[in-house]
Scaffold this motif. Structure first.
Motif, PDB file in Angstrom:
ATOM      1  N   GLN A 143       4.577 -17.819 -20.855  1.00 53.66           N
ATOM      2  CA  GLN A 143       4.469 -19.290 -20.168  1.00 53.66           C
ATOM      3  C   GLN A 143       4.933 -20.276 -21.204  1.00 53.66           C
ATOM      4  N   SER A 144       4.850 -20.493 -22.525  1.00 58.68           N
ATOM      5  CA  SER A 144       4.868 -20.978 -23.727  1.00 58.68           C
ATOM      6  C   SER A 144       6.646 -21.224 -23.385  1.00 58.68           C
ATOM      7  N   LEU A 145       7.168 -20.844 -23.489  1.00 58.30           N
ATOM      8  CA  LEU A 145       8.689 -20.996 -23.559  1.00 58.30           C
ATOM      9  C   LEU A 145       9.402 -21.698 -22.659  1.00 58.30           C
ATOM     10  N   LEU A 146       8.220 -21.327 -21.096  1.00 56.47           N
ATOM     11  CA  LEU A 146       9.077 -22.231 -19.935  1.00 56.47           C
ATOM     12  C   LEU A 146       8.263 -23.498 -19.998  1.00 56.47           C
ATOM     13  N   MET A 147       7.093 -23.157 -20.626  1.00 59.41           N
ATOM     14  CA  MET A 147       6.160 -25.050 -20.758  1.00 59.41           C
ATOM     15  C   MET A 147       7.083 -26.146 -20.920  1.00 59.41           C
ATOM     16  N   MET A 196      -1.274 -25.551 -13.772  1.00 62.68           N
ATOM     17  CA  MET A 196      -2.356 -25.438 -12.733  1.00 62.68           C
ATOM     18  C   MET A 196      -2.053 -25.178 -11.250  1.00 62.68           C
ATOM     19  N   LEU A 197      -0.960 -25.715 -10.771  1.00 63.52           N
ATOM     20  CA  LEU A 197      -0.659 -25.490  -9.035  1.00 63.52           C
ATOM     21  C   LEU A 197      -0.305 -23.726  -9.760  1.00 63.52           C
ATOM     22  N   GLY A 198       0.713 -23.188  -9.873  1.00 63.69           N
ATOM     23  CA  GLY A 198       0.439 -22.134 -10.301  1.00 63.69           C
ATOM     24  C   GLY A 198      -0.443 -21.347  -9.979  1.00 63.69           C
ATOM     25  N   GLY A 199      -1.475 -21.808 -10.625  1.00 62.07           N
ATOM     26  CA  GLY A 199      -2.717 -21.155 -11.327  1.00 62.07           C
ATOM     27  C   GLY A 199      -3.258 -21.013  -9.794  1.00 62.07           C
ATOM     28  N   GLY A 200      -3.640 -21.945  -9.050  1.00 56.76           N
ATOM     29  CA  GLY A 200      -3.929 -22.361  -7.388  1.00 56.76           C
ATOM     30  C   GLY A 200      -3.351 -21.461  -6.420  1.00 56.76           C
ATOM     31  N   LEU A 201      -1.885 -20.723  -6.581  1.00 52.96           N
ATOM     32  CA  LEU A 201      -0.940 -20.006  -6.156  1.00 52.96           C
ATOM     33  C   LEU A 201      -1.806 -18.771  -6.803  1.00 52.96           C
ATOM     34  N   THR A 202      -2.101 -18.305  -7.987  1.00 50.42           N
ATOM     35  CA  THR A 202      -2.461 -17.282  -8.267  1.00 50.42           C
ATOM     36  C   THR A 202      -4.248 -16.907  -6.992  1.00 50.42           C
ATOM     37  N   VAL A 203      -4.834 -18.287  -6.668  1.00 45.46           N
ATOM     38  CA  VAL A 203      -5.890 -17.421  -6.906  1.00 45.46           C
ATOM     39  C   VAL A 203      -5.467 -17.242  -5.399  1.00 45.46           C
ATOM     40  N   ALA A 207      -3.768  -4.972 -18.122  1.00 46.85           N
ATOM     41  CA  ALA A 207      -2.957  -5.651 -18.762  1.00 46.85           C
ATOM     42  C   ALA A 207      -1.506  -5.868 -18.315  1.00 46.85           C
ATOM     43  N   TRP A 208      -1.211  -4.624 -17.601  1.00 52.03           N
ATOM     44  CA  TRP A 208       0.204  -5.175 -16.578  1.00 52.03           C
ATOM     45  C   TRP A 208       0.353  -6.219 -15.444  1.00 52.03           C
ATOM     46  N   MET A 209      -1.420  -6.014 -14.855  1.00 50.80           N
ATOM     47  CA  MET A 209      -1.164  -6.881 -13.966  1.00 50.80           C
ATOM     48  C   MET A 209      -1.973  -8.168 -13.841  1.00 50.80           C
ATOM     49  N   HIS A 210      -2.495  -8.114 -15.185  1.00 50.25           N
ATOM     50  CA  HIS A 210      -2.630  -9.652 -15.748  1.00 50.25           C
ATOM     51  C   HIS A 210      -1.268 -10.280 -16.239  1.00 50.25           C
ATOM     52  N   ILE A 211      -0.772 -10.084 -16.414  1.00 46.09           N
ATOM     53  CA  ILE A 211       1.437 -10.239 -16.426  1.00 46.09           C
ATOM     54  C   ILE A 211       1.958 -11.002 -15.426  1.00 46.09           C
ATOM     55  N   LEU A 212       1.645  -9.591 -14.390  1.00 48.17           N
ATOM     56  CA  LEU A 212       2.043 -10.726 -13.094  1.00 48.17           C
ATOM     57  C   LEU A 212       1.369 -11.386 -12.768  1.00 48.17           C
ATOM     58  N   MET A 213       0.122 -11.756 -12.943  1.00 45.02           N
ATOM     59  CA  MET A 213      -0.421 -12.731 -12.328  1.00 45.02           C
ATOM     60  C   MET A 213      -0.547 -14.025 -12.624  1.00 45.02           C
ATOM     61  N   GLY A 214      -0.300 -13.924 -14.204  1.00 44.23           N
ATOM     62  CA  GLY A 214       0.460 -14.854 -14.941  1.00 44.23           C
ATOM     63  C   GLY A 214       1.922 -14.867 -14.473  1.00 44.23           C
ATOM     64  N   GLN A 215       3.094 -14.347 -14.550  1.00 45.84           N
ATOM     65  CA  GLN A 215       4.454 -14.804 -14.228  1.00 45.84           C
ATOM     66  C   GLN A 215       3.662 -15.923 -12.805  1.00 45.84           C
ATOM     67  N   VAL A 216       2.776 -14.937 -11.458  1.00 42.61           N
ATOM     68  CA  VAL A 216       3.043 -16.087 -10.192  1.00 42.61           C
ATOM     69  C   VAL A 216       2.898 -17.201 -10.480  1.00 42.61           C
ATOM     70  N   GLU A 217       1.388 -17.655 -11.855  1.00 44.99           N
ATOM     71  CA  GLU A 217       1.293 -19.102 -12.059  1.00 44.99           C
ATOM     72  C   GLU A 217       2.367 -19.481 -12.796  1.00 44.99           C
ATOM     73  N   ASN A 218       3.740 -18.583 -13.254  1.00 39.63           N
ATOM     74  CA  ASN A 218       4.427 -19.948 -13.758  1.00 39.63           C
ATOM     75  C   ASN A 218       5.848 -19.996 -12.400  1.00 39.63           C
ATOM     76  N   ILE A 219       5.518 -19.422 -12.040  1.00 43.56           N
ATOM     77  CA  ILE A 219       6.105 -20.151 -10.386  1.00 43.56           C
ATOM     78  C   ILE A 219       7.061 -20.919 -10.375  1.00 43.56           C
ATOM     79  N   PHE A 220       5.987 -21.964 -10.559  1.00 42.13           N
ATOM     80  CA  PHE A 220       6.478 -23.476 -10.588  1.00 42.13           C
ATOM     81  C   PHE A 220       7.338 -24.196 -11.484  1.00 42.13           C
TER      82      PHE A 220
END
Length: 161
Positions: free
Chosen positions: A14-18, A98-105, A122-135
């Motif tokens: 996420q840091s790299l993408l940002m 934050m848009l990605g966070g809405g998508l995870t919800v 952990a892996w579920m957390h990572i997967l949902m994190g990548q959904v958060e990073n989608i935008f």
């Protein structure tokens, strides 16, 4: 061990993408090696802020503001950008996250998953994190594929007036 997985495969990504999305969108020139340290620092900052919030039992709502300020400080220290660029990059990136966070919800509701379950695995957390990073991922791909930036967009708008 679980924290290390989340740090590497979620927060560092996420840091790299940002950082890359913001720099690319605002046409900031950078060398790949000069991006690695701020990526590492901000990835650790994300983890540390979240851990402190959990430890002190602070509701996670305000952690975004804390991270926004720290992200601006990191951009200033490592890239020596002026405040206009820093704020533009920070607001762009945090809006997309934050848009990605809405998508995870939305995913939580579709699949009837509780946030506690995600945070405990952990892996579920990572997967949902990548959904958060989608935008962030989508915008970075668009910027790379079409070689565009805010300045090129503004120039086109001016030409069409």
């Amino acid at each position: 061990m679980e924290d290390l997985k989340v740090i590497i495969f979620f927060y560092m990504i996420q840091s790299l993408l940002m950082i890359l999305t913001g720099l690319k969108f605002f046409s900031v020139k950078y060398k790949t090696k000069n991006v690695l340290v701020p990526v590492f620092v901000f990835g650790l900052v994300i983890w540390l802020v979240r851990k402190l919030y959990i430890y002190f039992q602070i509701p996670l709502g305000t952690h975004t503001l804390v991270l926004l300020v720290l992200f601006c400080v990191i951009l200033r220290i490592f890239f020596r950008l002026n405040i206009t660029y820093i704020l533009g990059i920070a607001f762009l990136d945090f809006s997309l996250v934050m848009l990605g966070g809405g998508l995870t919800v939305y995913f939580y509701k579709i699949f009837n998953v509780q946030p506690e379950f995600v945070l405990d695995h952990a892996w579920m957390h990572i997967l949902m994190g990548q959904v958060e990073n989608i935008f962030l991922i989508i915008l970075l791909l668009i910027l790379e594929l079409f070689n565009i930036s805010i300045f090129k967009i503004m120039r086109k708008i001016e030409e069409n007036r």
